[in-house]
Design a protein around this motif. Structure first.
Motif, PDB file in Angstrom:
ATOM      1  N   GLU A  37      13.520  -1.038 -10.109  1.00  0.00           N
ATOM      2  CA  GLU A  37      12.557  -1.145  -9.012  1.00  0.00           C
ATOM      3  C   GLU A  37      13.147  -0.590  -7.711  1.00  0.00           C
ATOM      4  O   GLU A  37      12.448   0.081  -6.938  1.00  0.00           O
ATOM      5  CB  GLU A  37      12.158  -2.604  -8.827  1.00  0.00           C
TER       6      GLU A  37
ATOM      7  N   GLY B 223      10.439   5.080  -7.382  1.00  0.00           N
ATOM      8  CA  GLY B 223       9.831   6.080  -6.509  1.00  0.00           C
ATOM      9  C   GLY B 223       9.674   7.429  -7.171  1.00  0.00           C
ATOM     10  O   GLY B 223       8.724   8.165  -6.878  1.00  0.00           O
ATOM     11  N   CYS B 224      10.590   7.767  -8.074  1.00  0.00           N
ATOM     12  CA  CYS B 224      10.538   9.051  -8.770  1.00  0.00           C
ATOM     13  C   CYS B 224       9.974   8.927 -10.183  1.00  0.00           C
ATOM     14  O   CYS B 224       9.262   9.821 -10.653  1.00  0.00           O
ATOM     15  CB  CYS B 224      11.930   9.669  -8.853  1.00  0.00           C
TER      16      CYS B 224
ATOM     17  N   SER C  18       3.690   9.014  -6.748  1.00  0.00           N
ATOM     18  CA  SER C  18       4.320   8.557  -5.518  1.00  0.00           C
ATOM     19  C   SER C  18       4.491   9.740  -4.571  1.00  0.00           C
ATOM     20  O   SER C  18       4.432  10.905  -4.980  1.00  0.00           O
ATOM     21  CB  SER C  18       5.696   7.928  -5.810  1.00  0.00           C
ATOM     22  N   GLU C  19       4.696   9.439  -3.311  1.00  0.00           N
ATOM     23  CA  GLU C  19       4.885  10.486  -2.305  1.00  0.00           C
ATOM     24  C   GLU C  19       6.032  11.421  -2.660  1.00  0.00           C
ATOM     25  O   GLU C  19       5.888  12.644  -2.660  1.00  0.00           O
ATOM     26  CB  GLU C  19       5.189   9.822  -0.954  1.00  0.00           C
ATOM     27  N   ILE C  20       7.189  10.842  -2.945  1.00  0.00           N
ATOM     28  CA  ILE C  20       8.364  11.673  -3.182  1.00  0.00           C
ATOM     29  C   ILE C  20       8.232  12.463  -4.476  1.00  0.00           C
ATOM     30  O   ILE C  20       8.624  13.637  -4.559  1.00  0.00           O
ATOM     31  CB  ILE C  20       9.654  10.818  -3.180  1.00  0.00           C
ATOM     32  N   ARG C  21       7.648  11.861  -5.508  1.00  0.00           N
ATOM     33  CA  ARG C  21       7.529  12.529  -6.797  1.00  0.00           C
ATOM     34  C   ARG C  21       6.651  13.768  -6.699  1.00  0.00           C
ATOM     35  O   ARG C  21       6.915  14.785  -7.344  1.00  0.00           O
ATOM     36  CB  ARG C  21       6.968  11.543  -7.828  1.00  0.00           C
TER      37      ARG C  21
ATOM     38  N   LYS D 150       6.405  -4.876  -1.533  1.00  0.00           N
ATOM     39  CA  LYS D 150       5.809  -3.725  -2.188  1.00  0.00           C
ATOM     40  C   LYS D 150       5.519  -2.579  -1.247  1.00  0.00           C
ATOM     41  O   LYS D 150       5.093  -1.533  -1.675  1.00  0.00           O
ATOM     42  CB  LYS D 150       4.500  -4.144  -2.887  1.00  0.00           C
TER      43      LYS D 150
ATOM     44  N   HIS E  31       2.477   2.811   3.871  1.00  0.00           N
ATOM     45  CA  HIS E  31       2.007   2.977   2.500  1.00  0.00           C
ATOM     46  C   HIS E  31       2.638   1.923   1.628  1.00  0.00           C
ATOM     47  O   HIS E  31       3.656   1.348   1.944  1.00  0.00           O
ATOM     48  CB  HIS E  31       2.322   4.382   1.958  1.00  0.00           C
TER      49      HIS E  31
ATOM     50  N   ARG F  37       3.640   0.876  -2.647  1.00  0.00           N
ATOM     51  CA  ARG F  37       4.199   1.571  -3.791  1.00  0.00           C
ATOM     52  C   ARG F  37       3.118   2.152  -4.677  1.00  0.00           C
ATOM     53  O   ARG F  37       3.308   3.160  -5.331  1.00  0.00           O
ATOM     54  CB  ARG F  37       5.081   0.597  -4.581  1.00  0.00           C
ATOM     55  N   HIS F  38       1.943   1.519  -4.724  1.00  0.00           N
ATOM     56  CA  HIS F  38       0.908   1.975  -5.620  1.00  0.00           C
ATOM     57  C   HIS F  38      -0.172   2.777  -4.915  1.00  0.00           C
ATOM     58  O   HIS F  38      -0.810   3.620  -5.513  1.00  0.00           O
ATOM     59  CB  HIS F  38       0.248   0.786  -6.326  1.00  0.00           C
TER      60      HIS F  38
ATOM     61  N   HIS G 103      -1.331   4.555  -0.963  1.00  0.00           N
ATOM     62  CA  HIS G 103      -1.002   4.766   0.433  1.00  0.00           C
ATOM     63  C   HIS G 103      -2.000   5.720   1.079  1.00  0.00           C
ATOM     64  O   HIS G 103      -2.689   6.485   0.405  1.00  0.00           O
ATOM     65  CB  HIS G 103       0.428   5.278   0.611  1.00  0.00           C
TER      66      HIS G 103
END
Length: 210
Positions: free
Chosen positions: A79, A84-85, A94-97, A194, A203, A205-206, A208
């Motif tokens: 977690e 995130g990736c 996710s944003e970064i992915r 979260k 945002h 995690r799920h 944003h």
């Protein structure tokens, strides 16, 4: 034969000069939002898998890899360090992915290696050593010890079998971001949080919005 060899050497030499000129003039595109050609992608993937297979072939997983305690400890680190990736059950992206290339695999989805014992050493090696040019870090270089890496390996192996609620329960039952090595900031030891805020946006995690 001599003329053939001289001709081949000339072709190779001219190719090398042309290639150098192409690179020198910035011809190679390193933008993460533009993909390689299919041929280059397949070549990189083939070379990567050959390397990982060779280097991970002698890694022997611990006998208690499937233990509930290992899985419990691994949940908190997943977690904090991976979600995130590599996402979690019920998490679409996710944003970064979205901005990474190559796109990291969604480890919450089953694949052919999920239940294969030969995949355990491969996962351990990747977590420990990382993969060049992919955004996958070598967690051992950051201080993560082998036992904690095996815990994370154990959790990743069962991850595709978990529902979103079961995943949240596993994280809640864990010790959060906890492993041997470098100390962590207290904020990283709160798996129940979260979302987080930035000055310009917020945002979760799920989901944003910007």
């Amino acid at each position: 034969m001599k003329q053939f060899l001289l001709g081949a050497a000339s072709v190779i030499g001219l190719g090398a000069i042309a290639g150098f000129g192409y690179i020198q003039n910035g011809g190679l595109d390193f933008a993460a939002d533009r993909t390689h050609s299919d041929g280059v992608t397949k070549l990189i993937a083939w070379a990567r898998e050959q390397s990982i297979t060779r280097q991970a072939k002698d890694i022997v997983p611990p006998g208690d890899l499937a233990s509930g305690e290992r899985i419990r400890r691994g949940a908190g680190n997943y977690e904090a360090m991976c979600v995130g990736c590599h996402l979690s059950p019920g998490m679409e992206d996710s944003e970064i992915r979205k901005g990474l290339y190559p796109v990291p695999p969604n480890l919450a989805l089953a694949d052919d290696a999920t239940n294969a014992s030969e995949g355990d050493g491969r996962r351990f090696w990747i977590i420990k050593h990382g993969i060049k040019g992919s955004g996958m870090p070598a967690w051992a270089a950051g201080g993560m010890d082998d036992e904690a890496i095996w815990d994370l390996t154990a959790f990743i192996k069962v991850l595709p079998k978990l529902s979103a609620n079961a995943y949240e329960g596993s994280v809640a039952a864990s010790e959060g971001h906890s492993h041997g090595g470098m100390p962590h900031e207290p904020a990283l030891q709160q798996p129940s949080e979260k979302g987080h805020n930035h000055e310009s946006h917020s945002h979760s995690r799920h989901k944003h919005s910007h």
